[in-house]
Design an enzyme around this catalytic site. Structure first.
Site, PDB file in Angstrom:
ATOM      1  N   LYS A  39      -4.682  -1.003  15.710  1.00 49.77           N
ATOM      2  CA  LYS A  39      -5.470  -0.322  14.678  1.00 49.77           C
ATOM      3  C   LYS A  39      -6.672   0.405  15.265  1.00 49.77           C
ATOM      4  CE  LYS A  39      -3.048  -1.243  10.998  1.00 49.77           C
ATOM      5  NZ  LYS A  39      -2.290  -0.139  10.357  1.00 49.77           N
ATOM      6  N   ASN A  46       1.614   4.794   7.346  1.00 52.36           N
ATOM      7  CA  ASN A  46       1.226   3.518   6.752  1.00 52.36           C
ATOM      8  C   ASN A  46       2.045   2.334   7.258  1.00 52.36           C
ATOM      9  OD1 ASN A  46       0.185   1.771   4.317  1.00 52.36           O
ATOM     10  ND2 ASN A  46       2.413   1.740   4.133  1.00 52.36           N
ATOM     11  N   TYR A  98      -2.613  -6.603  16.728  1.00 50.40           N
ATOM     12  CA  TYR A  98      -2.857  -5.779  15.544  1.00 50.40           C
ATOM     13  C   TYR A  98      -4.188  -5.034  15.650  1.00 50.40           C
ATOM     14  CZ  TYR A  98      -3.595  -4.839  10.518  1.00 50.40           C
ATOM     15  OH  TYR A  98      -3.840  -4.257   9.299  1.00 50.40           O
ATOM     16  N   LEU A 149       0.818  -1.209   0.000  1.00 52.28           N
ATOM     17  CA  LEU A 149       0.000   0.000   0.000  1.00 52.28           C
ATOM     18  C   LEU A 149       0.857   1.266   0.000  1.00 52.28           C
ATOM     19  CD1 LEU A 149      -2.782  -1.083   2.507  1.00 52.28           C
ATOM     20  CD2 LEU A 149      -3.184  -0.314   0.154  1.00 52.28           C
TER      21      LEU A 149
END
Length: 301
Positions: A175, A100, A171, A19
């Site tokens: 997030k 990112n 994770y 990404l």
């Protein structure tokens, strides 16, 4: 190259692959000068002998754009500071920060080691906070000096942070934390001309190749719905001056679909004006749950 980011200086972390690389190339295609950050590590955070940041910067320059590589660790104060310094020293300004960078160390909770928890929270959450902090300090100084900013920050959350994901407690927590950080930053930094938004992308990268293994083949119509390049147009718009007035929002992006995510907000409620007994509280809670919307399922449940 000209486009909606013509003249802007954009920093993209974790831009060596996936990404981040797609974002960096897309910004350059729209006229931005890009600082390509990548520590050059493996999927689990261990050192990688290649220099993906340099390769992406070279790719941008070969296409006629402007880019510089940065190999610092943005989850350290010195690395984050040098990231902002690189933009200012090379191009004299900073307009957009795209956070990112990240990696995975997936385990079920009962098998999740403290080191794996700390490492993922460090790179994802601290790796968002420190570049944001140093970029914001620069924009605050610019405002105090009478130079108005049209600054943008785009953070990277995940469906795992919005709905949870089995086997990804570290994770998912990181997030989800990024969403909270985004909301606070949008509120605090508005006075300095900074807009802060987040995306929750779904795309095939090194981190998700197993998840999307059954979508590796490109369909006959030629549209690869899981290509990371599908997410970048929204990120570029959020990183441009064109998104004026949009801040504190979370967008899900996958294939050709863009969704505005609506987070926690009051649903059914009851107030008796006095203390409940446990039995009364339970009975009321069950009644309210019956009136509430069913939450999205946890991934993998």
């Amino acid at each position: 190259m000209t486009g909606i980011c013509d003249g802007r200086v954009v920093v993209v972390t974790g831009a060596g692959r996936g990404l981040g690389r797609a974002h960096a190339l897309a910004f350059a295609a729209e006229g931005a000068r890009v600082v390509v950050n990548d520590l050059g590590v493996g999927l689990d955070g261990t050192p990688d002998p290649d220099s993906p940041a340099f390769l992406v910067a070279e790719e941008i320059r070969a296409a006629g754009g402007e880019a510089v590589a940065h190999g610092g660790d943005i989850a350290t104060p010195d690395g984050a500071a040098s990231l902002v310094h690189t933009a200012l020293e090379t191009y004299g300004r900073l307009d957009t920060l795209v956070n990112n960078a990240g990696f995975l160390r997936d385990r079920m909770l009962v098998n999740l080691e403290e080191d794996d928890w700390d490492a993922v929270l460090r790179v994802h959450l601290k790796g968002h906070f420190l570049p944001l902090k140093h970029a914001a300090a620069h924009w605050r100084a610019e405002t105090k000096a009478g130079r108005a900013s049209v600054a943008r920050i785009v953070n990277t959350s995940s469906g795992a942070g919005l709905s949870g994901s089995v086997g990804q407690g570290n994770y998912s927590a990181a997030k989800a934390g990024i969403v909270g950080l985004t909301l606070v930053a949008a509120a605090e930094l508005a006075r300095y001309g900074v807009q802060v938004n987040a995306i929750a992308p779904a795309a095939r990268t090194r981190m998700t190749e197993q998840t999307f293994a059954d979508t590796m083949a490109v369909p006959s119509d030629g549209f690869d719905a899981m290509a990371p390049e599908n997410v970048s147009p929204l990120v570029v718009w959020l990183g441009s001056a064109e998104c004026a007035g949009v801040t504190g929002r979370v967008f899900e992006a996958e294939g050709g679909r863009i969704t505005v995510m609506e987070g926690w907000r009051p649903g059914p409620t009851a107030d008796r004006g006095a203390r409940w007994t446990p039995a009364e509280a339970g009975e009321t809670a069950r009644k309210l749950l019956g009136e509430a919307e069913t939450p999205a399922p946890v991934y993998g449940a």
